[in-house]
Structure formats: C-alpha cells, structure tokens
Design an enzyme around this catalytic site. Structure first.
Site, PDB file in Angstrom:
ATOM      1  CE  LYS A   1      -3.063  -3.561  27.356  1.00  0.00           C
ATOM      2  NZ  LYS A   1      -3.235  -2.249  26.734  1.00  0.00           N
TER       3      LYS A   1
ATOM      4  CD  GLN B   1      -3.467  -1.347  23.135  1.00  0.00           C
ATOM      5  OE1 GLN B   1      -4.026  -1.805  24.123  1.00  0.00           O
ATOM      6  NE2 GLN B   1      -2.193  -0.975  23.148  1.00  0.00           N
TER       7      GLN B   1
ATOM      8  CG  ASP C   1      -5.801   2.391  29.606  1.00  0.00           C
ATOM      9  OD1 ASP C   1      -4.844   1.742  30.055  1.00  0.00           O
ATOM     10  OD2 ASP C   1      -6.281   2.220  28.466  1.00  0.00           O
TER      11      ASP C   1
HETATM   12  N1  GUN Z   1      -0.800   1.765  24.111  1.00  0.00           N
HETATM   13  C1  GUN Z   1       0.418   1.717  24.683  1.00  0.00           C
HETATM   14  N2  GUN Z   1       0.308   1.664  26.035  1.00  0.00           N
HETATM   15  C2  GUN Z   1      -1.022   1.686  26.304  1.00  0.00           C
HETATM   16  C3  GUN Z   1      -1.759   1.647  27.510  1.00  0.00           C
HETATM   17  O1  GUN Z   1      -1.229   1.602  28.622  1.00  0.00           O
HETATM   18  N3  GUN Z   1      -3.119   1.689  27.375  1.00  0.00           N
HETATM   19  C4  GUN Z   1      -3.722   1.761  26.150  1.00  0.00           C
HETATM   20  N4  GUN Z   1      -5.063   1.814  26.135  1.00  0.00           N
HETATM   21  N5  GUN Z   1      -3.062   1.801  25.020  1.00  0.00           N
HETATM   22  C5  GUN Z   1      -1.712   1.756  25.091  1.00  0.00           C
END
Ligand code: GUN
Length: 297
Positions: A54, A98, A121
């Site tokens: 990311k 995350q 998100d």
């Molecule tokens: N862990 C697995 N998928 C995601 C996501 O789309 N966003 C976040 N913040 N954590 C994750």
C-alpha cells in the site's frame, strides 16, 4: 467453452496511472500532497506485506504515506491516542488501520475512532450508513474494485441477478449494498442488480449460485465454488485469497469453473490488485475533500 479471463493487474495499472495524474494535479494546484497514514500493530507477516505494498503504490502514484508500526502488546488506549492525533493532523488525509488487530484490542472501538472524513477503508459506521443510503462519501475498496473490473470489461449489472457469496463487513455486505443501489458513481449500468447474498448458513447454496448472471465469491474457503455451481456464461469474480501449501488460491475452483463461466477473474491477478488502487482513489478523494479550492472527487 473456456471463460475469458479478466486481467485485474492491467486494470489496476491503468487506474493507478489515472490517479497518479490527478494526484500530481492536486499538488500543482494547491501545494497539497495526498497523504495516507497506515497503522500496523504487531508482526503478522501477511499484514506487513499488504501495508508495504500500500505504501509503495501510494508513493508511485504521487502521494505520500506515513507508517506507524506498533508492537503487538500496544495498549488499546495508546492506539486510540495515536488515531486521535492523526484525526487532528491536517497533513494526513487518510487513515488506514491494518486488520486484523492483535487480541485484546477492540476492532470496533478502534475503527469507530477514525474520523469519518479520513476513513479511506470505508469501515466507519457513518460511512457504512451513507453507502447504504446511496450517498457514499467513500466506496469500500474491494467491492469498488470488483465494480471497476466489471465496468472496464463491459459487464453491466443492471437488470441482472447478482449473487454475492459471503457476508463479511469488508466485502460481502458492502458489495451487496453497492449492487442493489439505484445509481452508481460508475454509471447506472453498474447498479440496479437484483441481489442475493448467500453465506455459510444458506441452504442449497448451489441452487442459488446457478441462477447468478454475476457471481461474486468472498467466503474464504479455497476452491469452494465448482463448475457445477455456475450458470453457463456467467461472470464469476473470485475475491478469495487463501494460502494452500504456500500457494495463493481463490474461493473458486479455477479448473472446473473456467470451462463453464463466460468471464472469470484469476487468483492471483484478479481482484487483489484493485483493492490497493481503490484505497489510493479514496486517499486522493479525501485529500480533495479536505483541500479548499481543489476539484472535488
Ligand atoms: N485486512 C485485510 N483486508 C483489509 C482491508 O481492506 N483494510 C484493512 N485496513 N485491513 C485489511
């Protein structure tokens, strides 16, 4: 018949190039660089890779990213304090916590504490509510990625029967919400589906999946959907990411479904690359929304 494969990697590159151009324009116009703060608690190996990717893609798209790495035994109060500080920091436009978080930290309390304006998100209850009312502030990243793949491959959902397998907060529920709306930011053809959401307690699941014109699978079980569960010619989108003997594999049994479906996303190289692209899109939108005199997203 052999399904046409939908190339998520190529679509993601195209979208990231579009975002990079817009992000550079924002900086040129206003001096502001869209910035994502990523918070990683603990040392889950998969999460470390996701966060690194990311950050890398942010920087490649003319945006900034700031990583906050915290040990697994971080008290919830300290994490809440960090989020409060980032909420009040005008140089941070998006905040990503995350998941999963270590045991002992309430995911709900943490996600609820992120400012809705910075919730890239789209996990905050206010943003989930806005999405459900058809006036989204942000689109949830993975479901938005699915719509982008369909849209850019010329597959409309309007008037179709879309079946979503899985009811997670991250994919299944928001995917169902997006598909059922009257309109979509991607155009009216990308909403207005008749939607069935199936899950682990659905009786005779195969009878329902066989009715799907568009079948979106996010149930977290490797090779769960087999060719006999798919309507001939259907578009099948595999959101699964399962590790089997060290190999990444989807929720769709590729070998049997590719013979029946009309379109199919591979794993890897299908939906996965779109999730990060959509996070970048939301980070840029957040920066535009928070910057006076910038063109709104
Ligand atoms: N862990 C697995 N998928 C995601 C996501 O789309 N966003 C976040 N913040 N954590 C994750």
């Amino acid at each position: 018949m052999s399904a046409q494969l939908l190339d998520g990697k190529a679509i993601s590159s195209q979208i990231r190039a579009e975002i990079a151009e817009e992000a550079a324009a924002l900086t040129a116009q206003t001096g502001v660089t869209a910035t994502l703060a990523a918070i990683l608690v603990g040392d889950d190996p998969a999460s470390q890779i996701y966060v690194r990717n990311k950050q890398r893609d942010c920087e490649r798209s003319n945006m900034k990213s700031v990583l906050h790495r915290l040990p697994a035994d971080t008290p919830e109060a300290a994490l809440l304090e960090l989020i409060a500080r980032l909420n009040g920091d005008p140089t941070i436009h998006g905040i990503l916590v995350q998941l999963p978080l270590p045991q002992g930290i309430s995911e709900e309390r943490i996600l609820d504490s992120v400012s809705p304006e910075k919730d890239v998100d789209c996990f905050h209850p206010t943003n989930v509510g806005l999405l459900s009312q058809g006036r989204p502030r942000f689109l949830p990243c993975t479901p938005h990625g699915v719509l982008q793949i369909l849209h850019r491959c010329g597959i409309e959902t309007a008037g179709k029967h879309a079946v979503v397998v899985g009811r997670s907060e991250i994919v299944g529920k928001p995917m169902t919400q997006l598909l059922v709306q009257r309109s979509s930011p991607l155009g009216p053809g990308m909403a207005n589906a008749t939607v069935t959401c199936c899950h682990s307690r659905t009786p005779d699941l195969a009878a329902i999946t066989r009715q799907a014109d568009v079948l979106i699978v996010a149930i977290g079980k490797a090779d769960f959907i087999t060719g006999d569960m798919v309507k001939p010619g259907a578009a099948v989108i595999d959101v699964g990411m399962n590790r089997v003997d060290g190999r990444l594999t989807g929720d769709v049994d590729f070998a049997s479904v590719v013979e029946v479906a009309g379109h199919l996303t591979p794993v890897p190289g299908g939906v996965g690359p779109l999730t990060i692209a959509m996070l970048l899109r939301n980070t840029l939108a957040a920066a535009q929304q928070q910057t006076p005199c910038s063109k709104p997203a």
